[in-house]
Design a protein around this motif. Structure first.
Motif, PDB file in Angstrom:
ATOM      1  N   GLN A 341      19.439   6.439 -33.485  1.00 21.55           N
ATOM      2  CA  GLN A 341      18.496   7.422 -34.020  1.00 21.55           C
ATOM      3  C   GLN A 341      17.073   6.885 -34.037  1.00 21.55           C
ATOM      4  O   GLN A 341      16.105   7.656 -33.924  1.00 21.55           O
ATOM      5  N   ARG A 342      16.937   5.590 -34.175  1.00 21.65           N
ATOM      6  CA  ARG A 342      15.606   4.982 -34.182  1.00 21.65           C
ATOM      7  C   ARG A 342      14.905   5.153 -32.835  1.00 21.65           C
ATOM      8  O   ARG A 342      13.692   5.013 -32.727  1.00 21.65           O
ATOM      9  N   PHE A 343      15.685   5.417 -31.783  1.00 21.53           N
ATOM     10  CA  PHE A 343      15.136   5.549 -30.432  1.00 21.53           C
ATOM     11  C   PHE A 343      15.182   6.992 -29.937  1.00 21.53           C
ATOM     12  O   PHE A 343      15.008   7.234 -28.743  1.00 21.53           O
ATOM     13  N   GLY A 344      15.418   7.938 -30.851  1.00 21.48           N
ATOM     14  CA  GLY A 344      15.351   9.347 -30.477  1.00 21.48           C
ATOM     15  C   GLY A 344      16.680  10.053 -30.337  1.00 21.48           C
ATOM     16  O   GLY A 344      16.724  11.213 -29.905  1.00 21.48           O
ATOM     17  N   LEU A 345      17.778   9.417 -30.700  1.00 18.94           N
ATOM     18  CA  LEU A 345      19.089  10.057 -30.612  1.00 18.94           C
ATOM     19  C   LEU A 345      19.167  11.216 -31.600  1.00 18.94           C
ATOM     20  O   LEU A 345      18.814  11.067 -32.772  1.00 18.94           O
ATOM     21  N   TYR A 361      19.200   8.388 -22.961  1.00 18.54           N
ATOM     22  CA  TYR A 361      18.092   7.442 -22.835  1.00 18.54           C
ATOM     23  C   TYR A 361      17.903   6.650 -24.123  1.00 18.54           C
ATOM     24  O   TYR A 361      17.577   5.456 -24.093  1.00 18.54           O
ATOM     25  N   ALA A 362      18.119   7.309 -25.254  1.00 16.83           N
ATOM     26  CA  ALA A 362      18.002   6.612 -26.536  1.00 16.83           C
ATOM     27  C   ALA A 362      18.999   5.469 -26.615  1.00 16.83           C
ATOM     28  O   ALA A 362      18.677   4.355 -27.063  1.00 16.83           O
ATOM     29  N   PHE A 363      20.233   5.717 -26.183  1.00 17.02           N
ATOM     30  CA  PHE A 363      21.247   4.649 -26.189  1.00 17.02           C
ATOM     31  C   PHE A 363      20.872   3.533 -25.214  1.00 17.02           C
ATOM     32  O   PHE A 363      21.082   2.354 -25.492  1.00 17.02           O
ATOM     33  N   GLU A 364      20.327   3.894 -24.063  1.00 16.54           N
ATOM     34  CA  GLU A 364      19.914   2.878 -23.091  1.00 16.54           C
ATOM     35  C   GLU A 364      18.827   1.984 -23.675  1.00 16.54           C
ATOM     36  O   GLU A 364      18.857   0.757 -23.518  1.00 16.54           O
ATOM     37  N   LEU A 365      17.876   2.627 -24.364  1.00 15.92           N
ATOM     38  CA  LEU A 365      16.810   1.841 -24.977  1.00 15.92           C
ATOM     39  C   LEU A 365      17.364   0.907 -26.053  1.00 15.92           C
ATOM     40  O   LEU A 365      17.021  -0.279 -26.116  1.00 15.92           O
ATOM     41  N   ALA A 366      18.244   1.451 -26.895  1.00 16.92           N
ATOM     42  CA  ALA A 366      18.800   0.642 -27.988  1.00 16.92           C
ATOM     43  C   ALA A 366      19.611  -0.529 -27.451  1.00 16.92           C
ATOM     44  O   ALA A 366      19.515  -1.657 -27.945  1.00 16.92           O
TER      45      ALA A 366
END
Length: 539
Positions: A341-345, A361-366
């Protein structure tokens, strides 16, 4: 076997002396060429220091093994390396301890005709160096009791009175105690179980005979090490005297002067940083999370305790710290989603089964953030299991979510929680790490109005206040009749042992599961043209 010429090249001041050579002994500061070197009739090399240095010490400095002094005849015949005379108080020889190569010790006594009998029979058992021991006792000097003749010689080289019994550890004859009547005794055991038992045996045997007995365990010894090993590794007479006059303290005890000396270095150079909280104002109040500190973070259900703990874990990892997150409420998957969630999930889409590219993409970033590798999650409920894992992983920060879910065995809730609180404090001190433990509050959420919490609201245990170095409440107000807390709230620092109490207002973003200091949020909102009280986002 080493060739005589090769051995001589390793010595200084070599001169021909009769059938052999003289040289400076490498085992002590020698200005008189005290070492004699010769070759026996059977080809073996003979070394003798007239200043009394032990053969083992000489060979160690030269980098030579004992076996290298003997011809390779393959017979395995025992050779006498050294003899140690045991005499009565008048200096009359009673018996000898004989050291052989390969390593072995035997005892013999003189008989008529200059012969030896390899049995002591009824020969009196006396202390090694008995005349010197009695002279030291008469002069009021300390007598050091060690486990072998080699160690006696080590201490004698420092000008100390030392002795031992024949046969080594565990073989203290009753007659030997009389040699120490009226003495001030210091027992130095070898660093092993046999040495400890021998020290206890000698201490018991000297009760009522010696004036006083002190057991001195030398610091920094390897397993089975002795005082000679300690001397070889830099131990000195001055250090030994200091240990005798001010012996090492028991484990867990620290002298105040030493503590002051340790921290005084921070007056000359910056104090090592601890772990900063993600919120600078909270770090300023509390001084952050430091090794040996136990901090409690408490709050009502739904006020964001776990979100704050996860944010603290990630922040610590970004500072390069190893984190052990003991999650007893959420699974690792749930924590990973919170981090996503911190990355937009968007959890609405994720749980609804309609994730899109933004969520992927949020998971990829995390997953790609390298500092996340410094955070490890476990879900062990007992204090013993947590300590066992922490001892292996050696984290800088342990986070427990939360105290009331830890195993209490058959104890009452209050007793078990108290025990776990004490245990977490000991864990922080033992492993020199910081511990952040979440805790529930005892006031029910169902009240019409949720009161600002205080220390007395901590659930199940009055011990928390005593154990804690810090107590921080995560508090968010709510409208009357509405169970959902507002986004605005405050971190309330109710206890800070090395800091000060106070409050830092925040705005909580439920979508990203992050806290932002209210002043920062208002400044950002003003720049972007929306109100922080609208719940975030563009109008």
């Amino acid at each position: 076997m080493i060739a005589p010429d090769e051995l001589l090249t390793r010595l200084d001041g070599v001169k021909r002396a009769g059938q052999g050579w003289s040289a400076q002994c490498p085992a002590h500061e020698d200005r008189r060429a005290s070492l004699s070197v010769a070759q026996g009739a059977d080809g073996r090399l003979l070394l003798h220091c007239h200043a009394g240095c032990d053969l083992e010490r000489i060979l160690e400095v030269l980098g030579v093994d004992v076996k290298d002094l003997f011809p390779d005849d393959g017979k395995g015949k025992a050779e006498i390396l050294a003899t140690y005379d045991y005499t009565d108080e008048e200096g009359r020889l009673l018996f000898q301890v004989v050291r052989f190569y390969p390593k072995d010790f035997r005892q013999r006594r003189p008989v008529a005709g200059g012969e030896w009998e390899w049995s002591l029979r009824d020969t009196p058992r006396v202390l090694y160096r008995l005349p010197e021991v009695r002279a030291a006792v008469a002069a009021g000097r300390r007598v050091f009791v060690v486990e072998g003749e080699k160690d006696v010689h080590t201490l004698e080289a420092w000008g100390l009175a030392a002795t031992c019994n024949a046969g080594g550890a565990g073989k203290w004859p009753r007659e030997c105690s009389e040699g120490l009547r009226g003495a001030h005794v210091v027992v130095i055991p070898d660093n092993d179980e046999a040495g400890q038992r021998h020290a206890e045996l000698v201490t018991a045997a000297l009760a009522g005979i010696a004036l006083d007995v002190m057991v001195l365990k030398l610091p920094g010894l390897d397993a089975k090490g002795d005082v000679t090993d300690w001397a070889r590794r830099g131990g000195t007479l001055e250090k030994l005297k200091e240990l005798v006059t001010r012996p090492p303290l028991p484990e867990g005890v620290i002298n105040l002067t030493e503590a002051i000396r340790s921290v005084s270095a921070w007056a000359r150079e910056p104090m090592p940083r601890g772990i900063d909280y993600p919120w600078p104002g909270v770090t300023t109040l509390t001084r952050g999370l430091r090794p040996t500190w136990l901090a409690f973070m408490a709050g009502y259900p739904g006020h964001g305790k776990t979100a704050a703990a996860i944010e603290t874990a990630v922040s610590a990892a970004r500072q390069g710290k190893q984190v052990l997150f003991v999650s007893l409420e959420m699974s690792p998957d749930e924590i990973a989603i919170r981090v996503g969630q911190r990355f937009g999930l968007d959890t609405g889409r994720l749980y609804g089964g309609t994730p899109d590219d933004t969520d992927r993409y949020a998971f990829e970033l995390a997953e790609g953030m390298p500092y996340h590798r410094l955070v490890n999650i476990c879900y062990r409920g007992s204090l013993a299991e947590v300590e066992e894992i922490a001892q292996v992983m050696k984290p800088d920060l342990v986070i427990v979510d939360y105290l009331q879910l830890m195993d209490i065995g058959r104890e009452s809730r209050v007793e078990g929680t108290t025990r776990n609180s004490h245990g977490l404090k000991r864990l922080a001190q033992k492993l020199q790490c910081a511990v952040l433990c979440l805790s529930q509050l005892s006031r029910p959420q169902e009240r019409v109005k949720v009161y600002t919490p205080g220390i007395f609201d901590l659930k199940d245990s009055g011990a928390i206040e005593a154990d804690a170095d810090q107590i921080i409440f995560v508090y968010r107000e709510r409208e009357p009749g509405n169970k959902t807390p507002r986004e605005e709230g405050a971190f309330i620092v109710a206890k800070a042992r090395m800091g000060r109490t106070g409050m830092q207002s925040f705005v909580f973003d439920g979508a990203t599961q992050q806290f932002e200091m209210k002043a920062v949020a208002e400044e950002r909102a003003a720049i972007q043209g929306w109100s922080v009280y609208q719940g975030g986002g563009e109008p």
